[in-house]
Every structure is written in C-alpha cells, then in structure tokens.
Design a protein around this motif. Structure first.
Motif, PDB file in Angstrom:
ATOM      1  N   UNK A  57      87.953  79.187  46.954  1.00 31.55           N
ATOM      2  CA  UNK A  57      87.699  80.280  46.372  1.00 31.55           C
ATOM      3  C   UNK A  57      86.707  80.681  47.546  1.00 31.55           C
ATOM      4  N   UNK A  58      87.063  82.302  47.444  1.00 32.33           N
ATOM      5  CA  UNK A  58      86.024  82.714  48.810  1.00 32.33           C
ATOM      6  C   UNK A  58      84.784  82.748  48.891  1.00 32.33           C
ATOM      7  N   UNK A  59      83.969  82.177  47.646  1.00 28.53           N
ATOM      8  CA  UNK A  59      82.334  82.670  46.917  1.00 28.53           C
ATOM      9  C   UNK A  59      82.161  81.096  47.560  1.00 28.53           C
ATOM     10  N   UNK A  60      82.410  80.042  47.499  1.00 28.52           N
ATOM     11  CA  UNK A  60      81.992  78.718  48.115  1.00 28.52           C
ATOM     12  C   UNK A  60      82.614  78.501  49.754  1.00 28.52           C
ATOM     13  N   UNK A  61      83.402  79.000  49.558  1.00 30.02           N
ATOM     14  CA  UNK A  61      83.517  79.190  51.279  1.00 30.02           C
ATOM     15  C   UNK A  61      82.906  79.613  51.965  1.00 30.02           C
ATOM     16  N   UNK A  62      82.365  81.448  51.996  1.00 30.86           N
ATOM     17  CA  UNK A  62      81.071  81.583  52.805  1.00 30.86           C
ATOM     18  C   UNK A  62      79.556  81.172  51.884  1.00 30.86           C
ATOM     19  N   UNK A  63      79.751  80.750  50.931  1.00 31.37           N
ATOM     20  CA  UNK A  63      78.352  79.553  50.707  1.00 31.37           C
ATOM     21  C   UNK A  63      77.997  78.355  51.776  1.00 31.37           C
ATOM     22  N   UNK A  64      79.559  77.196  51.597  1.00 31.44           N
ATOM     23  CA  UNK A  64      78.937  75.834  52.435  1.00 31.44           C
ATOM     24  C   UNK A  64      79.708  76.389  54.000  1.00 31.44           C
ATOM     25  N   UNK A  65      80.449  77.594  54.381  1.00 32.60           N
ATOM     26  CA  UNK A  65      79.856  78.059  55.545  1.00 32.60           C
ATOM     27  C   UNK A  65      78.949  78.667  56.352  1.00 32.60           C
ATOM     28  N   UNK A  66      78.149  79.610  55.266  1.00 33.67           N
ATOM     29  CA  UNK A  66      76.555  79.087  56.207  1.00 33.67           C
ATOM     30  C   UNK A  66      75.800  78.112  55.923  1.00 33.67           C
ATOM     31  N   UNK A  67      76.041  76.963  54.914  1.00 40.05           N
ATOM     32  CA  UNK A  67      75.559  76.385  54.186  1.00 40.05           C
ATOM     33  C   UNK A  67      75.617  75.359  55.758  1.00 40.05           C
TER      34      UNK A  67
END
Length: 188
Positions: A57-67
């Motif tokens: 999911x794109x929500x998880x994707x942006x979160x994980x990438x910034x983390x």
C-alpha cells in the motif's frame, strides 16, 4: 641559538605530522560520507522497488521509505564522526542521552510517530480516501512518519499530526460504496 632552531624545527615537524593525520581523517570522512550517501540512495531505491514488487500500500510505502532514510542518515553521521577520530562509544552515549532529552521535549512528535504506526496498522484510511478529522476534510495524499497530508476540495495542502488522527475521530467517506446525502430545501 642552535637549540632554539632545533625546538622550532621539532615543533614545525609535529605540526606538519598533525596536519597530515588530520588531513587523512578528513579525507577518509569525506569518502565515507560520499560512499554512504550513494549507498543510502541505492538502498532507498531498492526498498522502493521491493515494495513495488510486493504491491505494498502506498501509505506504508511512503512511511517505510522516510523511516529507512532517516535511520540510515543517522548511521551515516555516526560513521563520519567515527572516521574523523571521535570515539563513537562516547558519541553514541551522548546521542542516547541527547535522544532522551529531545524525546522528552518532543513527546508530541513521539505521539505522532506512534500514531503513524497505529494508522498504518489498523488502516482507518488510506491514500486516496476522502476523510474528515480535526475540523478539516480532504483527500489523503500521503501518510508520513509524523503527519498525514490532506488535499482539500479547494486545493489546499493540510498537514494533520498522526497522534491526533489515531486518537481523534476520523470520518472516512470513501470507505463505503454508497453514501446518503441529506439536503434540506425550503418550499413556499
């Protein structure tokens, strides 16, 4: 007089040796920084491709990438400081104590971080949903570590803290297929 020249040449030689050692450390630190930035960008691309392949999911994707980016950047800073010759164990202890102090000062941001994890775990909304929360409504554009980005109907970008989103009321208008709209019309 000759004794003074010997001392001067000794001091000059020590300064030159110190300059060479410092120059070597700085050069190594610059190389570590350049290689580290390259590796971080490669790892970010790899993580992005891995999540694209698994259709995350794109929500998880942006979160994980910034983390991942923030974590790797902190590790790079510690490596560069270690290459400069600073004792990294004392530096890590200093970072830990500074982290506790900053964590206490920024407890709201830690609440927002935990709220971001809760939002991604329980998924009350996802990217693309039209939601209303904290007195604002809009389409979810991104879910980041500390906040959710909404785009309103009049094209404003609003940043809402994830702590408020996880602990407050969120109305998700996109969750159901149909929606009832009530219009009150006066008739003379």
């Amino acid at each position: 007089n000759a004794d003074g020249l010997d001392k001067l040449s000794l001091i000059t030689q020590q300064l030159i040796d110190f300059g060479i050692r410092a120059g070597e450390r700085i050069l190594i630190a610059v190389i570590v920084f350049i290689v580290g930035r390259f590796l971080i960008s490669m790892l970010n691309k790899f993580v992005g491709r891995l999540m694209d392949k698994r259709k995350v999911d794109i929500s998880i994707k942006t979160f994980v990438k910034s983390l991942v980016n923030i974590t790797l950047t902190v590790l790079l800073i510690i490596s560069v400081v270690g290459a400069l010759g600073v004792e990294t164990t004392s530096f890590a202890a200093l970072l830990a104590s500074a982290g506790v102090a900053v964590g206490m000062a920024l407890s709201g941001n830690l609440q927002n971080f935990a709220g971001g994890l809760i939002v991604l775990l329980f998924k009350p909304y996802k990217v693309g949903d039209w939601i209303e929360s904290q007195g604002v409504s809009g389409t979810v554009k991104e879910i980041q570590i500390f906040h959710t980005i909404l785009t309103t109907a009049d094209n404003k970008v609003i940043y809402v803290p994830n702590g408020a989103m996880s602990s407050g009321v969120v109305t998700n208008y996109s969750n159901q297929v149909t929606r009832r709209v009530e219009w009150i019309v006066g008739v003379d």
